[in-house]
Design a protein around this motif. Structure first.
Motif, PDB file in Angstrom:
ATOM      1  N   LYS A 491       0.722  -1.224  -0.046  1.00 38.04           N
ATOM      2  CA  LYS A 491       0.059  -0.158  -0.005  1.00 38.04           C
ATOM      3  C   LYS A 491       0.883   1.302   0.083  1.00 38.04           C
ATOM      4  CE  LYS A 491      -3.771   2.364   2.272  1.00 38.04           C
ATOM      5  NZ  LYS A 491      -4.693   2.254   3.531  1.00 38.04           N
ATOM      6  N   PHE A 492       1.192   1.816  -1.290  1.00 41.11           N
ATOM      7  CA  PHE A 492       2.325   2.946  -1.331  1.00 41.11           C
ATOM      8  C   PHE A 492       1.398   4.111  -0.785  1.00 41.11           C
ATOM      9  CE2 PHE A 492       3.788   0.211  -4.620  1.00 41.11           C
ATOM     10  CZ  PHE A 492       5.169   0.105  -4.193  1.00 41.11           C
ATOM     11  N   TRP A 493       2.087   5.402  -0.388  1.00 45.89           N
ATOM     12  CA  TRP A 493       1.488   6.537   0.358  1.00 45.89           C
ATOM     13  C   TRP A 493       1.477   7.468  -0.884  1.00 45.89           C
ATOM     14  CZ3 TRP A 493       3.457  11.302   0.742  1.00 45.89           C
ATOM     15  CH2 TRP A 493       2.849  12.345   1.559  1.00 45.89           C
ATOM     16  N   ALA A 494       0.452   8.271  -0.928  1.00 46.02           N
ATOM     17  CA  ALA A 494       0.549   9.477  -1.746  1.00 46.02           C
ATOM     18  C   ALA A 494      -0.233  10.529  -1.373  1.00 46.02           C
ATOM     19  CB  ALA A 494       0.134   8.955  -3.265  1.00 46.02           C
ATOM     20  N   ALA A 495       0.064  11.622  -1.856  1.00 47.27           N
ATOM     21  CA  ALA A 495      -0.987  12.724  -1.316  1.00 47.27           C
ATOM     22  C   ALA A 495      -0.948  13.889  -2.450  1.00 47.27           C
ATOM     23  CB  ALA A 495      -0.157  13.636  -0.438  1.00 47.27           C
ATOM     24  N   LEU A 496      -2.092  14.870  -2.328  1.00 47.49           N
ATOM     25  CA  LEU A 496      -2.577  16.094  -3.294  1.00 47.49           C
ATOM     26  C   LEU A 496      -2.098  17.298  -2.528  1.00 47.49           C
ATOM     27  CD1 LEU A 496      -5.978  14.819  -4.166  1.00 47.49           C
ATOM     28  CD2 LEU A 496      -3.894  14.025  -5.112  1.00 47.49           C
TER      29      LEU A 496
END
Length: 497
Positions: A491-496
């Motif tokens: 489960k990779f982490w990403a943000a906006l």
């Protein structure tokens, strides 16, 4: 029933429809005499119209005083006949005399052909039998009718049959026509003429005869206010009536209940007016909260454009995206795995990001623990897709080091990847997706992930999968099917931002 002794005439008639095979018509025939007719010798006064309704066969029968009855006052008058028949466009109104010498008469014998002739009065003439008597015939009507029938003549011989004539087609052929019967018949039909102009509208027809007014059928109809659904003109201002309005358009004080209107306001919610007669109330005076307490400490929460309490007004013990300069993220990075993971070459990775309020996004954010090699190869991209799998925004090709802001040399850094154009997102679930071409040198960044070492179940009651991968994606897509997302332990982490 008329008194015995008054001469009467029995009038009969029958009305049938011309359009539907002689079906009986419905309606009535009205006979109107002068308003009142006095018969002194019989101590009686007759008045009112006489209505003769049609029965199921369309016939009627009525007995009327003769128009020349002796001792009658007035004299010299005629009956006005008004035919009130259903389905007849224009009913007739005409006058007839009913002399006592003809005690029985059919309306068809005396009704005029043109009742519009002014002052038309149908007067009965002598019958053929009466003319014969005046000219010397002696005998009954039956004997006179029998005298009109002569002896039957001798039957003549049958004539010789004439020659059969040529039909029209044969005559045409003899005259030089060449062609079949069908062609000859077709030749008889000329071309269709041009459609003529619409004629001017004719004058309005004469009004029909009124049979009733508001359900009242009488020679002289008298209606009151109740009959037409109105308030009597005696009701305004009267007890159990209706209120009046004065010259200003308001109900006068005299017609208002006691204690209502006409006086000055003394207090409002316990406050007295000032010297100008005004009462100033605040929110507390009416049991309300001031608008200044919305979103304030010890106040009340306000609702955002989505009718939900904004994140800033919710109790939260951890970090929010805005606390770290971002607008939304997949999960709190505090739960990230310290070692991180490297995505496999060409795999299409999917990370769901919830958006709680309307935001404008210009960049995607990743956290890189380390990096080896010279950089991503051509064809590497990242982007934003909606919950249906349709692409909304994307980065430029990430082989360009400017896109990743030195991600190739990053180690233990949070990096931003600019979108080709900013996009505004409304509240909902969105997917941050990336597909990186790593090449043979395995020069891929090590991205922060959540703690996961095996295929974790996707705990959800909806069709949304918080993370996953789609195998076999050989190029950067414009859309994908969310149902094709495969559960994956990473489960990779990403943000906006």
């Amino acid at each position: 029933m008329l008194p015995d002794g008054i001469p009467t005439v029995t009038v009969t008639g029958r009305y049938l429809s011309l359009n539907d095979g002689g079906q009986p018509l419905s309606g009535q025939v009205i006979f109107r005499a002068p308003s009142l007719i006095t018969f002194p010798d019989y101590d009686v006064i007759l008045g009112g119209p006489v209505a003769a309704p049609l029965d199921a066969t369309g016939a009627f029968r009525v007995e009327l005083p003769a128009t020349d009855a002796p001792g009658m006052n007035p004299t010299g008058w005629s009956y006005q006949v008004a035919e009130q028949l259903a389905g007849v466009p224009m009913n007739r109104v005409y006058n007839v005399l009913l002399p006592a010498e003809t005690p029985a008469v059919d309306i068809a014998d005396i009704a005029p052909t043109d009742p519009t002739t002014p002052n038309y009065v149908a007067v009965r003439g002598d019958s053929a039998y009466e003319v014969a008597v005046k000219n010397g015939f002696v005998g009954t009507v039956e004997q006179w009718l029998a005298s009109l029938v002569g002896p039957q003549g001798v039957k003549g011989d049958t004539g010789a049959q004439g020659p059969e004539g040529d039909d029209a087609y044969e005559v045409a052929v003899a005259a030089g026509y060449v062609g079949t019967v069908e062609q000859w018949l077709a030749s008889l039909v000329g071309p269709q003429g041009a459609k003529g102009d619409t004629g001017a509208q004719g004058p309005a027809g004469a009004p029909g005869v009124v049979q009733s007014v508001n359900g009242v059928s009488a020679a002289a109809v008298v209606l009151d206010a109740a009959a037409v659904g109105a308030v009597p003109d005696t009701a305004p201002g009267a007890a159990n009536g209706v209120a009046q309005l004065d010259e200003t358009g308001k109900v006068p004080a005299a017609q208002l209940p006691d204690g209502i209107g006409g006086g000055a306001v003394e207090t409002v919610n316990g406050k007295s007016p000032d010297t100008n007669g005004n009462v100033a109330l605040v929110a507390a005076d009416v049991g309300a909260l001031a608008t200044t307490v919305r979103g304030a400490a010890n106040g009340v929460a306000s609702l955002g454009s989505t009718s939900k309490v904004p994140d800033a007004q919710l109790p939260y013990d951890g970090w929010r995206p805005a606390d770290l300069g971002m607008k939304a993220w997949a999960f709190d990075p505090a739960v990230g795995q310290s070692g991180g993971r490297t995505p496999s070459n060409g795999s299409f990775r999917i990370i769901a990001v919830p958006v709680r309020e309307s935001i404008t996004v210009s960049s995607l954010v990743f956290h890189v623990f380390g990096y080896e090699g010279t950089g991503l190869d051509t064809g590497s991209r990242a982007g934003i897709f909606n919950a249906s799998g349709t692409r909304l925004a994307q980065t430029a090709d990430m082989a360009d080091t400017a896109v990743m802001i030195d991600i190739h040399n990053a180690g233990g850094q949070t990096v931003t990847c600019a979108l080709t154009a900013p996009i505004t997102l409304q509240p909902g679930i969105y997917y941050v997706c990336f597909r990186w071409v790593i090449g043979t040198s395995a020069n891929a960044p090590v991205l922060m992930t959540a703690d996961s070492t095996s295929a974790c179940p996707v705990v959800t009651l909806t069709s949304v999968k918080p993370f996953g991968v789609i195998s076999g994606m050989t190029s950067w897509p414009t859309s994908f099917a969310p149902s094709a997302i495969e559960t994956d332990p990473i489960k990779f982490w990403a943000a906006l931002a």
